[in-house]
Design a protein around this motif. Structure first.
Motif, PDB file in Angstrom:
ATOM      1  N   GLU A 111       0.693  -1.168  -0.062  1.00 48.10           N
ATOM      2  CA  GLU A 111       0.054   0.096  -0.021  1.00 48.10           C
ATOM      3  C   GLU A 111       0.811   1.191  -0.083  1.00 48.10           C
ATOM      4  N   ILE A 112       1.880   1.360   0.630  1.00 46.75           N
ATOM      5  CA  ILE A 112       2.926   2.512   0.735  1.00 46.75           C
ATOM      6  C   ILE A 112       3.570   2.421  -0.514  1.00 46.75           C
ATOM      7  N   MET A 113       3.962   1.354  -1.320  1.00 46.99           N
ATOM      8  CA  MET A 113       4.473   1.480  -2.641  1.00 46.99           C
ATOM      9  C   MET A 113       3.452   2.345  -3.567  1.00 46.99           C
ATOM     10  N   VAL A 114       2.236   1.747  -3.643  1.00 42.50           N
ATOM     11  CA  VAL A 114       1.135   2.481  -4.373  1.00 42.50           C
ATOM     12  C   VAL A 114       1.235   3.789  -3.814  1.00 42.50           C
ATOM     13  N   MET A 115       1.074   4.394  -2.799  1.00 39.62           N
ATOM     14  CA  MET A 115       0.850   5.817  -2.192  1.00 39.62           C
ATOM     15  C   MET A 115       2.116   6.462  -3.032  1.00 39.62           C
ATOM     16  N   SER A 116       3.189   5.876  -2.927  1.00 39.19           N
ATOM     17  CA  SER A 116       4.259   6.472  -3.448  1.00 39.19           C
ATOM     18  C   SER A 116       4.294   6.921  -5.020  1.00 39.19           C
ATOM     19  N   LEU A 117       3.482   5.946  -5.841  1.00 42.65           N
ATOM     20  CA  LEU A 117       3.283   6.149  -6.980  1.00 42.65           C
ATOM     21  C   LEU A 117       2.360   7.119  -7.228  1.00 42.65           C
ATOM     22  N   ILE A 118       1.379   7.020  -6.648  1.00 39.27           N
ATOM     23  CA  ILE A 118       0.215   8.062  -6.559  1.00 39.27           C
ATOM     24  C   ILE A 118       0.829   9.479  -6.670  1.00 39.27           C
ATOM     25  N   ALA A 119       1.689   9.473  -5.545  1.00 39.87           N
ATOM     26  CA  ALA A 119       2.414  10.935  -5.194  1.00 39.87           C
ATOM     27  C   ALA A 119       3.311  11.293  -6.366  1.00 39.87           C
ATOM     28  N   LYS A 120       3.709  10.555  -7.334  1.00 38.93           N
ATOM     29  CA  LYS A 120       4.455  10.571  -8.427  1.00 38.93           C
ATOM     30  C   LYS A 120       3.532  11.135  -9.620  1.00 38.93           C
ATOM     31  N   GLY A 121       2.226  10.999  -9.410  1.00 36.90           N
ATOM     32  CA  GLY A 121       1.169  11.221 -10.551  1.00 36.90           C
ATOM     33  C   GLY A 121       0.726  10.148 -11.225  1.00 36.90           C
ATOM     34  N   LEU A 122       1.310   9.072 -11.133  1.00 35.82           N
ATOM     35  CA  LEU A 122       0.920   7.948 -11.985  1.00 35.82           C
ATOM     36  C   LEU A 122      -0.713   7.545 -11.847  1.00 35.82           C
ATOM     37  N   SER A 123      -1.312   7.085 -13.032  1.00 33.39           N
ATOM     38  CA  SER A 123      -2.660   6.634 -12.961  1.00 33.39           C
ATOM     39  C   SER A 123      -2.673   5.258 -12.359  1.00 33.39           C
ATOM     40  N   ASN A 124      -3.943   4.884 -12.228  1.00 37.39           N
ATOM     41  CA  ASN A 124      -3.909   3.241 -11.669  1.00 37.39           C
ATOM     42  C   ASN A 124      -3.645   2.475 -12.785  1.00 37.39           C
ATOM     43  N   LYS A 125      -3.585   2.688 -14.214  1.00 41.69           N
ATOM     44  CA  LYS A 125      -3.017   1.881 -15.005  1.00 41.69           C
ATOM     45  C   LYS A 125      -1.646   1.869 -15.125  1.00 41.69           C
ATOM     46  N   GLU A 126      -1.095   3.208 -14.956  1.00 39.66           N
ATOM     47  CA  GLU A 126       0.429   3.050 -15.178  1.00 39.66           C
ATOM     48  C   GLU A 126       0.933   2.294 -13.757  1.00 39.66           C
ATOM     49  N   ILE A 127       0.282   2.545 -12.604  1.00 41.11           N
ATOM     50  CA  ILE A 127       0.889   1.825 -11.370  1.00 41.11           C
ATOM     51  C   ILE A 127       0.771   0.308 -11.393  1.00 41.11           C
TER      52      ILE A 127
END
Length: 212
Positions: free
Chosen positions: A156-172
């Motif tokens: 979950e923390i990894m997902v949060m870090s990628l959201i913080a970088k502006g990635l979309s769900n598809k990109e994550i």
């Protein structure tokens, strides 16, 4: 295909009219209103139903932060901030108040088009060059801000870090080799665990360690 209805609020007529010309060259957009301040934009949105509002930060009568707050609370319009580097002190407040993202005014037309479409689809747009500037302003001099790692799993923390970088769900999903549906489930869990109102607050929480 139904067109994405867009309004533009900017007190600079050159920016306002120029943006309309740019967006009108793309068949997926319908620019339904041009406004000189947030007050006019909010008044229009309360009686009509545009999809995305492009908002300048600094405007007379009502600025972009105030307009974003009202639009997020009272309408279904998705606010997208158009900013300049010297506006960064306002951007964090705009995101906290429900802005779906922000980008610089000097972006090329393709980037602006993609950002509007991304926001319309429910994603968050946070341009790296602006995000880096905000992150540097947020970092305290002596104390490192961290999220409550006991509250979230490592994934979950990894997902949060990628959201913080502006990635979309598809990109994550592509980056973590998971399905887009699985990522969506992670996002829902993070929102619930952190008592976060919307996706952009995940990014703010990850960067600052603060919910509000």
């Amino acid at each position: 295909m139904e067109k994405i209805k867009v309004i533009i609020a900017d007190d600079n007529s050159f920016v306002r009219e120029g943006m309309k010309i740019i967006l009108s060259t793309y068949e997926e957009f319908d620019v339904v209103g041009l406004f000189v301040d947030g007050e006019e934009a909010v008044a229009y949105c309360e009686h009509h139903s545009p999809d995305v509002a492009l908002l300048d930060i600094r405007m007379p009568n009502m600025n972009g932060v105030e307009a974003t707050k009202i639009l997020s609370e009272k309408t279904n319009v998705k606010p997208l901030i158009l900013t300049t580097f010297d506006d960064d002190e306002y951007v964090l407040d705009a995101i906290r108040n429900g802005a779906r993202g922000y980008l610089l005014k000097n972006n090329d037309p393709e980037r602006i088009r993609d950002a509007i479409k991304s926001v319309y689809m429910g994603h968050t747009v946070m341009q790296d060059v602006v995000l880096d500037k905000i992150k540097s302003n947020l970092q305290p001099a002596k104390e490192e801000v961290r999220i409550d790692k006991n509250l979230f799993t490592e994934r979950e923390i990894m997902v949060m870090s990628l959201i913080a970088k502006g990635l979309s769900n598809k990109e994550i999903a592509a980056k973590l080799f998971m399905s887009e549906g699985t990522i969506a489930n992670y996002v829902s869990t993070i929102l619930s665990k952190g008592n976060l109102g919307h996706r952009t607050k995940i990014a703010i929480y990850y960067l600052t360690g603060k919910v509000d």
